[in-house]
Write a protein that holds these residues in place. Structure first.
Motif, PDB file in Angstrom:
ATOM      1  N   MET A 147       0.857  -1.177   0.117  1.00  0.00           N
ATOM      2  CA  MET A 147       0.127  -0.155   0.166  1.00  0.00           C
ATOM      3  C   MET A 147       0.803   1.021  -0.123  1.00  0.00           C
ATOM      4  SD  MET A 147      -3.020   1.276   2.306  1.00  0.00           S
ATOM      5  CE  MET A 147      -3.538   2.877   2.270  1.00  0.00           C
ATOM      6  N   SER A 148       0.498   2.290  -0.690  1.00  0.00           N
ATOM      7  CA  SER A 148       1.365   3.516  -0.935  1.00  0.00           C
ATOM      8  C   SER A 148       0.549   4.432  -0.267  1.00  0.00           C
ATOM      9  CB  SER A 148       1.397   3.790  -2.334  1.00  0.00           C
ATOM     10  OG  SER A 148       1.344   5.184  -2.423  1.00  0.00           O
ATOM     11  N   VAL A 149       1.139   5.708   0.462  1.00  0.00           N
ATOM     12  CA  VAL A 149       0.576   6.759   1.186  1.00  0.00           C
ATOM     13  C   VAL A 149      -0.503   7.329   0.027  1.00  0.00           C
ATOM     14  CG1 VAL A 149       2.237   8.292   0.467  1.00  0.00           C
ATOM     15  CG2 VAL A 149       0.785   8.884   2.153  1.00  0.00           C
ATOM     16  N   LEU A 150      -0.231   7.127  -1.156  1.00  0.00           N
ATOM     17  CA  LEU A 150      -1.394   7.759  -2.165  1.00  0.00           C
ATOM     18  C   LEU A 150      -2.561   7.133  -2.158  1.00  0.00           C
ATOM     19  CD1 LEU A 150       0.726   8.715  -5.331  1.00  0.00           C
ATOM     20  CD2 LEU A 150       0.109  10.175  -3.466  1.00  0.00           C
ATOM     21  N   ASP A 151      -2.860   5.901  -1.638  1.00  0.00           N
ATOM     22  CA  ASP A 151      -3.933   5.287  -1.417  1.00  0.00           C
ATOM     23  C   ASP A 151      -4.914   6.042  -0.431  1.00  0.00           C
ATOM     24  OD1 ASP A 151      -3.194   3.373  -3.539  1.00  0.00           O
ATOM     25  OD2 ASP A 151      -2.438   2.087  -1.733  1.00  0.00           O
ATOM     26  N   LEU A 152      -4.288   6.778   0.441  1.00  0.00           N
ATOM     27  CA  LEU A 152      -5.105   7.711   1.146  1.00  0.00           C
ATOM     28  C   LEU A 152      -5.487   8.833   0.618  1.00  0.00           C
ATOM     29  CD1 LEU A 152      -2.510   7.226   4.405  1.00  0.00           C
ATOM     30  CD2 LEU A 152      -4.749   5.986   4.097  1.00  0.00           C
ATOM     31  N   ALA A 153      -5.015   9.291  -0.302  1.00  0.00           N
ATOM     32  CA  ALA A 153      -5.455  10.515  -1.044  1.00  0.00           C
ATOM     33  C   ALA A 153      -6.710  10.479  -1.873  1.00  0.00           C
ATOM     34  CB  ALA A 153      -4.412  11.104  -1.942  1.00  0.00           C
ATOM     35  N   ARG A 154      -7.491  11.586  -2.045  1.00  0.00           N
ATOM     36  CA  ARG A 154      -8.535  11.564  -2.775  1.00  0.00           C
ATOM     37  C   ARG A 154      -8.637  11.065  -4.230  1.00  0.00           C
ATOM     38  NH1 ARG A 154     -10.352  17.359  -2.776  1.00  0.00           N
ATOM     39  NH2 ARG A 154     -11.922  16.586  -4.223  1.00  0.00           N
ATOM     40  N   ALA A 155      -9.170   9.890  -4.587  1.00  0.00           N
ATOM     41  CA  ALA A 155      -9.206   9.678  -6.015  1.00  0.00           C
ATOM     42  C   ALA A 155      -9.188  10.473  -7.148  1.00  0.00           C
ATOM     43  CB  ALA A 155     -10.077   8.295  -6.039  1.00  0.00           C
ATOM     44  N   GLU A 156     -10.073  11.614  -6.987  1.00  0.00           N
ATOM     45  CA  GLU A 156     -10.062  12.426  -7.965  1.00  0.00           C
ATOM     46  C   GLU A 156      -8.992  13.399  -8.102  1.00  0.00           C
ATOM     47  OE1 GLU A 156     -12.245  11.870  -5.224  1.00  0.00           O
ATOM     48  OE2 GLU A 156     -13.071  13.830  -4.711  1.00  0.00           O
ATOM     49  N   ILE A 157      -8.250  13.501  -6.961  1.00  0.00           N
ATOM     50  CA  ILE A 157      -7.028  14.363  -7.112  1.00  0.00           C
ATOM     51  C   ILE A 157      -5.967  13.542  -7.835  1.00  0.00           C
ATOM     52  CG2 ILE A 157      -5.592  15.660  -5.772  1.00  0.00           C
ATOM     53  CD1 ILE A 157      -8.101  16.937  -5.704  1.00  0.00           C
ATOM     54  N   ARG A 158      -6.079  12.295  -7.519  1.00  0.00           N
ATOM     55  CA  ARG A 158      -4.867  11.300  -8.096  1.00  0.00           C
ATOM     56  C   ARG A 158      -5.127  11.299  -9.525  1.00  0.00           C
ATOM     57  NH1 ARG A 158      -6.177   7.103  -3.876  1.00  0.00           N
ATOM     58  NH2 ARG A 158      -6.844   5.920  -5.819  1.00  0.00           N
ATOM     59  N   ALA A 159      -6.377  11.355 -10.112  1.00  0.00           N
ATOM     60  CA  ALA A 159      -6.765  11.124 -11.467  1.00  0.00           C
ATOM     61  C   ALA A 159      -6.511  12.676 -12.218  1.00  0.00           C
ATOM     62  CB  ALA A 159      -8.007  10.345 -11.630  1.00  0.00           C
ATOM     63  N   LEU A 160      -6.646  13.610 -11.544  1.00  0.00           N
ATOM     64  CA  LEU A 160      -6.661  14.877 -12.214  1.00  0.00           C
ATOM     65  C   LEU A 160      -5.680  15.381 -12.955  1.00  0.00           C
ATOM     66  CD1 LEU A 160      -8.257  17.752 -11.168  1.00  0.00           C
ATOM     67  CD2 LEU A 160      -6.194  18.058  -9.984  1.00  0.00           C
ATOM     68  N   SER A 161      -5.759  15.746 -14.106  1.00  0.00           N
ATOM     69  CA  SER A 161      -4.862  16.295 -15.039  1.00  0.00           C
ATOM     70  C   SER A 161      -4.519  17.837 -14.639  1.00  0.00           C
ATOM     71  CB  SER A 161      -5.129  16.509 -16.420  1.00  0.00           C
ATOM     72  OG  SER A 161      -5.799  15.292 -16.872  1.00  0.00           O
ATOM     73  N   PRO A 162      -3.518  18.069 -14.037  1.00  0.00           N
ATOM     74  CA  PRO A 162      -3.392  19.432 -13.507  1.00  0.00           C
ATOM     75  C   PRO A 162      -3.283  20.210 -14.755  1.00  0.00           C
ATOM     76  CG  PRO A 162      -1.432  18.118 -13.253  1.00  0.00           C
ATOM     77  CD  PRO A 162      -2.446  17.160 -13.843  1.00  0.00           C
ATOM     78  N   TYR A 163      -3.519  21.769 -14.303  1.00  0.00           N
ATOM     79  CA  TYR A 163      -3.397  22.909 -15.516  1.00  0.00           C
ATOM     80  C   TYR A 163      -1.958  22.917 -15.753  1.00  0.00           C
ATOM     81  CZ  TYR A 163      -3.066  27.566 -17.045  1.00  0.00           C
ATOM     82  OH  TYR A 163      -2.498  28.757 -17.610  1.00  0.00           O
ATOM     83  N   SER A 164      -1.801  22.798 -17.019  1.00  0.00           N
ATOM     84  CA  SER A 164      -0.253  23.012 -17.372  1.00  0.00           C
ATOM     85  C   SER A 164      -0.005  24.448 -17.840  1.00  0.00           C
ATOM     86  CB  SER A 164      -0.121  22.015 -18.636  1.00  0.00           C
ATOM     87  OG  SER A 164       1.088  22.009 -19.108  1.00  0.00           O
ATOM     88  N   SER A 165       0.773  25.175 -17.191  1.00  0.00           N
ATOM     89  CA  SER A 165       1.163  26.666 -17.490  1.00  0.00           C
ATOM     90  C   SER A 165       2.109  26.784 -18.435  1.00  0.00           C
ATOM     91  CB  SER A 165       1.519  27.139 -16.141  1.00  0.00           C
ATOM     92  OG  SER A 165       2.822  26.717 -15.808  1.00  0.00           O
ATOM     93  N   ALA A 166       2.054  27.997 -19.027  1.00  0.00           N
ATOM     94  CA  ALA A 166       2.923  28.305 -20.237  1.00  0.00           C
ATOM     95  C   ALA A 166       4.308  28.070 -19.720  1.00  0.00           C
ATOM     96  CB  ALA A 166       2.494  29.684 -20.723  1.00  0.00           C
ATOM     97  N   ARG A 167       4.792  28.457 -18.433  1.00  0.00           N
ATOM     98  CA  ARG A 167       5.987  28.338 -18.098  1.00  0.00           C
ATOM     99  C   ARG A 167       6.720  26.936 -17.930  1.00  0.00           C
ATOM    100  NH1 ARG A 167       7.379  31.818 -19.569  1.00  0.00           N
ATOM    101  NH2 ARG A 167       7.206  33.630 -18.506  1.00  0.00           N
ATOM    102  N   MET A 168       5.651  26.360 -17.390  1.00  0.00           N
ATOM    103  CA  MET A 168       6.070  24.905 -17.209  1.00  0.00           C
ATOM    104  C   MET A 168       6.132  23.946 -18.602  1.00  0.00           C
ATOM    105  SD  MET A 168       3.408  23.328 -14.714  1.00  0.00           S
ATOM    106  CE  MET A 168       3.509  23.507 -12.904  1.00  0.00           C
ATOM    107  N   GLU A 169       5.293  24.242 -19.595  1.00  0.00           N
ATOM    108  CA  GLU A 169       5.390  23.866 -21.031  1.00  0.00           C
ATOM    109  C   GLU A 169       6.503  23.972 -21.995  1.00  0.00           C
ATOM    110  OE1 GLU A 169       1.819  24.283 -23.122  1.00  0.00           O
ATOM    111  OE2 GLU A 169       0.769  23.073 -21.749  1.00  0.00           O
TER     112      GLU A 169
END
Ligand code: PMP
Length: 354
Positions: A1-23
């Motif tokens: 089991m990973s600590v991530l299993d404790l996190a909200r499933a929808e946050i684990r599945a989220l595609s984060p906003y990709s900023s211009a500076r990151m891309e």
């Protein structure tokens, strides 16, 4: 089991906003982020027309060194307040999950939980301020995702032993994240809980430059945790959390010269804390002074409301902590400069008759 299993499933599945500076990185003609190509015409304006690096490498590296951790274990945040909020939002499902706190303690854990509509379970500290691991563990429910402990604790000033924290980390493994708030750690000299992260993926440590590094106005904090936790929180942190002038201020404070000055200030505060701790008990109306490993002293008074009013009348603002359980007669006094502390002592020495 990973600590991530404790996190909200929808946050684990989220595609984060990709900023211009990151891309897109590199290049000298920057036309990808809809910034102004011209700096503002103000002092220190050079470069302010550009969005800042989301996690500036130099600052991440400096904090990694400071907190004796790898850079992949650091998330720089707007004060540790933001890290508390990010943790609650990433781990607690609204209306379902809970955080566990040990009052009297820092108020933002409960506030962030309530904003997220997470339940707040309370497992009070002992009257002495000590945290009993068995009491705390008995209060953990299946819905508890985050257990906040603060050491040195605000507002009681006491430490939680490293062995207690290690025991909690072990017992909570696979059940909840142990969030250790070390906002005042520099004033204690105690070992940091960051060393527990190697063995326990469910430990997250909050640090800040607001206290011992004199940068409360710059809002720079850090979360130290496993890279997978850092990656999770990066999904929900706003794209450009750290204003460039604040990053520059932090780098200045952490420079060789900045550290030299910081050590000097820290010694001064520790000296003043010891002086106040010795002087306060003999003064009229002072019932008790709680031993403190932080940069404040919590003091019990015969008449806390009257003392608060007398201090205010002399222009001195302290923190009324009488609403906290077990501290109904107490005020929390930050250790100031020698001169500021003398003024506090003078008001108290004059007593109610002044
Ligand atoms: N944790 C504790 C225990 C605190 O007392 C404070 C500030 N009062 C914070 C966190 C938040 O500090 P900051 O957001 O400035 O890093």
């Amino acid at each position: 089991m990973s600590v991530l299993d404790l996190a909200r499933a929808e946050i684990r599945a989220l595609s984060p906003y990709s900023s211009a500076r990151m891309e897109a990185q590199g290049g000298t003609v920057l036309l990808n982020a809809n910034e102004s190509s011209r700096p503002p015409n103000i002092p220190g304006g050079d470069g302010l027309n550009r969005y800042p690096d989301p996690q500036p490498r130099a600052l991440v590296d400096a904090l990694a060194e400071l907190y004796d951790s790898g850079p992949d274990r650091i998330l720089v945040t707007r004060g540790s307040d933001e890290a508390i909020d990010l943790l609650v939002r990433a781990f607690c499902r609204a209306g379902e999950d809970a955080v566990l706190i040990s009052p009297p303690t820092f108020g933002m854990y409960a506030v962030c939980a309530r904003i997220q509509n997470a339940a707040v379970i309370e497992s009070p500290l002992e009257p002495s301020g000590a945290l009993r691991a068995d009491t705390l563990l008995a209060a953990v429910t299946p819905s508890t995702k985050l257990v906040f402990v603060c050491t040195p604790n605000n507002p009681t000033g006491n430490l939680i032993g490293h062995d207690v924290l290690a025991h909690l980390a072990r017992e909570l493994s696979g059940r909840a994240v142990l969030v250790v708030d070390e906002a005042y750690a520099e004033f204690s000299g105690a070992p940091s809980a960051t060393s527990l992260i190697d063995a326990h993926d469910n430990v997250a440590v909050l640090r800040t430059l607001s206290k011992a590094w004199s940068l409360a106005g710059a809002r720079v904090g850090a979360l130290v945790a496993r890279p997978e936790v850092i990656g999770l929180l990066r999904r929900i942190i706003p794209p450009y959390p750290l204003p460039s002038p604040c990053v520059d201020a932090a780098l200045g404070a952490l420079s060789y010269e900045g550290r030299r000055v910081q050590r000097h200030h820290l010694q001064e505060i520790l000296g003043e804390r010891a002086r106040m701790f010795a002087a306060l008990p003999g003064l009229p109306g002072v019932r008790d002074v709680l031993p403190s490993h932080a940069n404040f002293l919590t003091v019990r008074f015969d008449d806390p409301a009257g003392t608060y009013r007398r201090l205010i009348a002399a222009g001195i603002v302290v923190r009324d902590v009488t609403k906290y359980p077990g501290l109904e007669d107490a005020l929390r006094i930050t250790v100031g400069t020698g001169n500021e502390n003398d003024r506090v002592l003078a008001v108290l020495r004059a007593g109610a008759g002044a």
